[in-house]
Structures are given as structure tokens and as C-alpha cells.
Design a protein around this motif. Structure first.
Motif, PDB file in Angstrom:
ATOM      1  N   GLU A 120       4.049   5.195   1.156  1.00 53.32           N
ATOM      2  CA  GLU A 120       3.418   6.463   0.779  1.00 53.32           C
ATOM      3  C   GLU A 120       3.132   7.269   2.039  1.00 53.32           C
ATOM      4  O   GLU A 120       2.051   7.818   2.211  1.00 53.32           O
ATOM      5  CB  GLU A 120       2.123   6.213  -0.009  1.00 53.32           C
ATOM      6  CG  GLU A 120       2.374   5.694  -1.409  1.00 53.32           C
ATOM      7  CD  GLU A 120       1.143   5.701  -2.292  1.00 53.32           C
ATOM      8  OE1 GLU A 120       0.041   5.996  -1.796  1.00 53.32           O
ATOM      9  OE2 GLU A 120       1.290   5.397  -3.494  1.00 53.32           O
ATOM     10  N   TYR A 121       4.118   7.306   2.913  1.00 54.31           N
ATOM     11  CA  TYR A 121       3.937   8.002   4.190  1.00 54.31           C
ATOM     12  C   TYR A 121       5.184   8.830   4.469  1.00 54.31           C
ATOM     13  O   TYR A 121       6.304   8.338   4.361  1.00 54.31           O
ATOM     14  CB  TYR A 121       3.724   6.977   5.302  1.00 54.31           C
ATOM     15  CG  TYR A 121       3.372   7.591   6.635  1.00 54.31           C
ATOM     16  CD1 TYR A 121       2.103   8.144   6.850  1.00 54.31           C
ATOM     17  CD2 TYR A 121       4.307   7.641   7.666  1.00 54.31           C
ATOM     18  CE1 TYR A 121       1.791   8.715   8.073  1.00 54.31           C
ATOM     19  CE2 TYR A 121       3.988   8.205   8.883  1.00 54.31           C
ATOM     20  CZ  TYR A 121       2.728   8.740   9.083  1.00 54.31           C
ATOM     21  OH  TYR A 121       2.421   9.310  10.290  1.00 54.31           O
ATOM     22  N   GLY A 129       2.643  10.599   1.913  1.00 52.59           N
ATOM     23  CA  GLY A 129       3.802  10.930   1.079  1.00 52.59           C
ATOM     24  C   GLY A 129       3.648  10.304  -0.298  1.00 52.59           C
ATOM     25  O   GLY A 129       2.569   9.817  -0.630  1.00 52.59           O
ATOM     26  N   SER A 130       4.734  10.299  -1.089  1.00 57.38           N
ATOM     27  CA  SER A 130       4.652   9.731  -2.436  1.00 57.38           C
ATOM     28  C   SER A 130       5.601   8.548  -2.569  1.00 57.38           C
ATOM     29  O   SER A 130       6.735   8.598  -2.077  1.00 57.38           O
ATOM     30  CB  SER A 130       5.021  10.790  -3.476  1.00 57.38           C
ATOM     31  OG  SER A 130       5.405  10.163  -4.684  1.00 57.38           O
ATOM     32  N   ARG A 131       5.127   7.498  -3.236  1.00 55.43           N
ATOM     33  CA  ARG A 131       5.973   6.329  -3.439  1.00 55.43           C
ATOM     34  C   ARG A 131       7.153   6.633  -4.363  1.00 55.43           C
ATOM     35  O   ARG A 131       8.131   5.905  -4.397  1.00 55.43           O
ATOM     36  CB  ARG A 131       5.166   5.150  -3.988  1.00 55.43           C
ATOM     37  CG  ARG A 131       4.695   5.306  -5.427  1.00 55.43           C
ATOM     38  CD  ARG A 131       4.012   4.060  -5.920  1.00 55.43           C
ATOM     39  NE  ARG A 131       2.884   3.735  -5.065  1.00 55.43           N
ATOM     40  CZ  ARG A 131       2.545   2.484  -4.728  1.00 55.43           C
ATOM     41  NH1 ARG A 131       3.228   1.463  -5.185  1.00 55.43           N
ATOM     42  NH2 ARG A 131       1.513   2.260  -3.953  1.00 55.43           N
TER      43      ARG A 131
END
Ligand SMILES: *Cc1c(COP(=O)(O)O)cnc(C)c1O
Length: 464
Positions: A120-121, A129-131
């Protein structure tokens, strides 16, 4: 009698005496003294029980107790969930974990699991970020979808889609599609759980366009189609083509949801199986939301994939339920790596174990069976081995009426019954799951790799 038992009990060695034995000293390199002491106490307590119940009538020697403690450690070291060899010939055996991942993909999963990752970066921006981003581009490319979402399994995908889109409303579905999938997953119950109401139309064998049209009212939330994966209605039947259902839904401004069950990116006619629409085709037929499993014919990890129109998927992304259904990093790692192989169909067929097993010709199966049979013969055991043709299953609720021509190695022995031989294989160091056919234990080679042959020989050798 009572005194006799007391006498045995009084002669049992003390905990410290056993702890001083040589193998206990060796275990101290692996386990703490506390754990070893606990094991000795438990073994001694079990012996005391046996003495009191009369099953143990002699004082066991120190060496015997020591051995029992070693055995105790070996039993407790063994993890409960472990690899088995699938000799049943069912490719997507739900009880045996469905799709098998390739060695390479398993290594990638292990690398992601044993290290930090950009789960998630956002590596470009250096912020959160989003998985769900990792699969976005590739899934869109493979299916032509506007947007995608991945959850824990297809049951979760259906639940999330319905809860988001039809809560408090009616979903129109054919009576021929109110199915139960393995493990008590029932479409009518999932619809109820989602807070929607079922509006059943048509009959078990026939549903017409007019049935759907007449059921639409101001409280309709969606029109749904469910793949009848694990059974077939044949004979006097009729269903409405997806294009027509989609046109009807769109005319009324409703979403058309299609639960495909097993998601396909490849035309199965390539493997001599009957035609089924791929995920891309389902979307081109006008489906707005398509849900499917990651670990059925796709050959990936357990996951539920949702693809379709952005306006509907956006709503699902905002649903709080998504948090409860979210996939972990190991699933994402395995799924992304599996999807990558599909960028080239021939590579997918070459490298995805499920597709390899599907495409194994009967001739290849025969050669594999011959090799395994010869290797078992070389062990010189009191087992009669032979090669015989068989029919294998796809499994996982896919192609229920269809079998694949394959080969088995049969095993017979005069040392025990067929049922006992089957049981012994199942209890091997590496459990071997076989099937019984014409009162013989059979190992179908379609679901066994050549790498497993030496393991099988070792396990069978241990049995006799
Ligand atoms: C298998 C199946 C499901 C359930 O999928 P899981 O990934 O096992 O949760 C749902 N719908 C259909 C039509 C299926 O075939």
C-alpha cells in the motif's frame, strides 16, 4: 491389585532422570528446557493413566520413556496443514486445496511474504498507495474492463456486488439459476444476506425474455445471471442469451450482474472441452459486473475478482464491507504473477499447473503412468502394479458432465485389503490420496508430477 498399580507408579522414573538422558540433551538445542520438561511431564502423566486403567502393567524402562518423549516431539513438530500427493485425478479438488501454483509463483509469494513490500505504498510518489492498484492494469488489459476489484473469494465478490447494488431492492434471477455451490454457498441465501430480495422468474428448465421483462418494476435493483457450474439441465431447456438480458437491463437503467463461477481468459475448446464464454466475452456481451474465482480454471490463488463498469465498481470500493473481504499480500502476489502469464496464452498453458494438467493428452498420461509403474516395480515390494486407462475430472464445480481420458497406476497386495492399502497411503509420511476403482487402489498420474514419483516410491516402501 491396587497395591500392584501403586508399586508400578512408585517405580516410574522421576522427571529429572528422564531430562538427563542423552537425546533430551540433544533436544535442548532446538527447544527450551521448559518445553522439554513439559513434554516429559505429559508423557509420564499418560503412562500413569495407563497404569491406573490397567493398559500398562509393567514399569517402562528409562529408554522406553525417552523414546516416547522423542515420539511426542515428532508428533507435535508436525504441522497440521501439509502437502499431500493428489492421486485422485481431479484437477481442482476442493478438499485438496483447488488450484496448485507453480514453483516460480510460489517463490514470488514467499519473497513478498518474507520481506516488506509496496503493498500500500506508491513508489513513484513516496506516499500511501492502494493494494488494489497492483492488479488494475493487467486485469483491464486481459478483460477489457473499465474497472476491477479483488476480494477474498468469489462468494465474497458476489456478496459485495449484491450488497452494494441491490440492498433493499429486488434482483431478478431465473429459477434455473438458484444454485448451491459446494460448502453451502447458496445463491438465494447470499441474496438475502445482501439485504436484497429475490424476484424469481421462469422455471427450472425454461426462462424466457418475457419472464424477465414482466418482473421489472420500480423496486428492481438488478438483473442477475448465475453460472450453473456444478450441474446441467439438459433436454427441453431455454435460457435468454446474455446480450438480450443486457439490452433489457440497460433499457431500464439497471445493472446486469453475471456470476461466472470459474473465470476464463482462454477458450476451453483448446483443451477439447465445451465452449464457455471468457471474462472478456461476458463483458462484450454487455454484462456490467462480472464476478469469478481466482482458484478454479484460472489456476491462481483463492480470490474473488470483480470486473465491470466504473460506476458500479466505484460504489463497491466505497462499501465498508470491502475491508472485511480484503485480500492479503500473498494472494495479490500469486494472483498478479498468474495473470502475467496470461499475457501470452501459450505461456499460460505451459506454466500454469491447472492448464498443464488440463492439456495433458492421454498419450502423455500413459507415458507418465508407465514410468511410475516401472519405478514402483523396481522397489521389489509385495505389491502388484499395473497401468490402466481411466477418466479424470476437472472438479471445482466445473464441467460436471465431462471427463478427461487419462491413465492410472493400479496397486494390489495380498498383505491387506484394498481399503486398508488406501488408508495406509493416506497415512504416509507424505500422505497420498488415491481413488478406488474396480476394487483396486489407483493413482491417476494427471494430477501427479514426475518430481513426486520418487516420493511415492519412498512412501510405498515404508508401508511394507
Ligand atoms: C464456485 C462458485 C462460487 C463460489 O466461488 P468461491 O471462489 O469458491 O467462493 C460462486 N458462484 C459460482 C457460480 C461458482 O461456480
Amino acid at each position: 491389585m491396587k497395591n500392584e498399580k501403586q508399586l508400578i507408579l512408585s517405580r516410574l522414573p522421576k522427571v529429572d532422570v528422564i531430562l538427563g538422558r542423552p537425546s533430551m540433551k540433544r533436544w535442548e538445542q532446538t527447544y527450551s528446557r521448559t518445553l522439554i520438561k513439559q513434554a516429559v511431564q505429559e508423557v509420564l502423566a499418560a503412562i500413569r493413566q495407563d497404569v491406573l486403567s490397567g493398559t500398562c502393567q509393567n514399569v517402562p524402562s528409562e529408554a522406553e520413556i525417552e523414546e516416547a518423549v522423542v515420539q511426542y516431539f515428532q508428533d507435535h513438530q508436525q504441522l497440521h496443514l501439509r502437502p499431500v500427493i493428489n492421486g485422485a485425478g481431479t484437477i481442482l479438488h476442493t478438499n485438496l486445496g483447488r488450484a496448485v501454483l507453480s514453483k516460480r509463483i510460489s517463490q514470488h509469494v514467499a519473497a513478498i511474504a518474507s520481506s516488506y513490500s509496496n503493498l500500500e505504498y506508491d513508489l513513484d510518489g513516496g506516499h500511501r498507495g492502494s493494494r488494489y492498484r497492483h492488479l488494475q492494469t493487467i486485469l483491464k488489459k486481459l478483460t477489457g474492463a473499465e474497472d476491477v476489484l479483488v476480494v477474498n473469494n468469489n462468494a465474497a465478490a458476489v456478496l459485495l456486488a449484491l450488497t452494494t447494488l441491490i440492498k433493499g431492492k429486488e434482483v431478478i434471477i431465473s429459477r434455473g439459476e438458484l444454485v448451491e455451490i459446494g460448502g453451502f454457498f447458496r445463491i438465494p441465501e447470499v441474496i438475502e444476506l445482501s439485504g436484497g430480495m429475490i424476484r424469481e422468474v421462469g422455471t427450472t428448465n425454461k426462462t424466457h425474455m418475457e419472464d424477465y421483462r414482466q418482473a421489472i418494476n420500480e423496486n428492481t435493483g438488478a438483473i442477475m445471471k448465475v453460472h450453473t457450474s456444478n450441474y446441467r439441465v439438459i433436454g427441453f431447456t431455454e435460457t435468454v442469451p446474455e446480450e438480450k438480458m443486457a439490452a433489457l437491463a440497460h433499457e431500464q437503467g439497471l445493472p446486469f450482474i453475471n456470476d461466472l463461477g470459474s473465470g476464463l481468459f482462454i477458450d476451453m475448446r483448446r483443451f477439447g472441452l465445451p465452449y464457455e464464454p471468457t471474462v472478456g466475452e461476458a463483458l462484450r456481451q454487455g454484462c456490467d459486473v462480472v464476478t469469478f474465482s481466482g482458484d478454479k480454471l484460472l489456476g491462481g490463488p483463492q480470490a474473488g475478482i470483480i470486473v465491470g463498469k466504473t460506476c458500479y465498481i466505484e460504489q463497491m470500493k466505497k462499501n465498508q464491507l470491502l475491508r472485511a473481504l480484503r485480500v492479503d499480500k500473498m494472494t495479490l502476489a500469486a494472483l498478479e504473477a498468474t495473470l502475467h502469464l496470461y499475457l501470452d496464452e501459450d505461456i499460460a498453458v505451459r506454466d500454469i499447473p491447472v492448464l498443464q494438467m488440463l492439456s495433458q493428452s492421454q498419450r502423455v498420461c500413459m507415458n507418465k503412468a508407465d514410468t511410475l509403474c516401472q519405478e514402483l516395480e523396481k522397489c521389489n515390494l509385495p505389491v502388484e502394479v499395473a497401468v490402466e486407462p481411466c477418466r479424470d475430472m476437472v472438479g471445482g464445480g466445473s464441467y460436471p458432465e465431462y471427463t478427461l481420458p487419462g491413465y492410472v497406476v493400479t496397486m494390489e497386495t495380498d498383505q491387506c485389503t484394498t481399503a486398508e492399502l488406501e488408508r495406509r497411503l493416506r497415512h504416509g509420511e507424505i500422505p497420498i490420496i488415491s481413488r478406488i476403482q474396480k476394487d483396486k487402489v489407483c493413482l491417476s498420474v494427471r494430477t501427479i508430477t514426475e518430481d513426486d514419483f520418487s516420493t511415492i516410491c519412498n512412501v510405498v516402501r515404508d508401508l511394507f
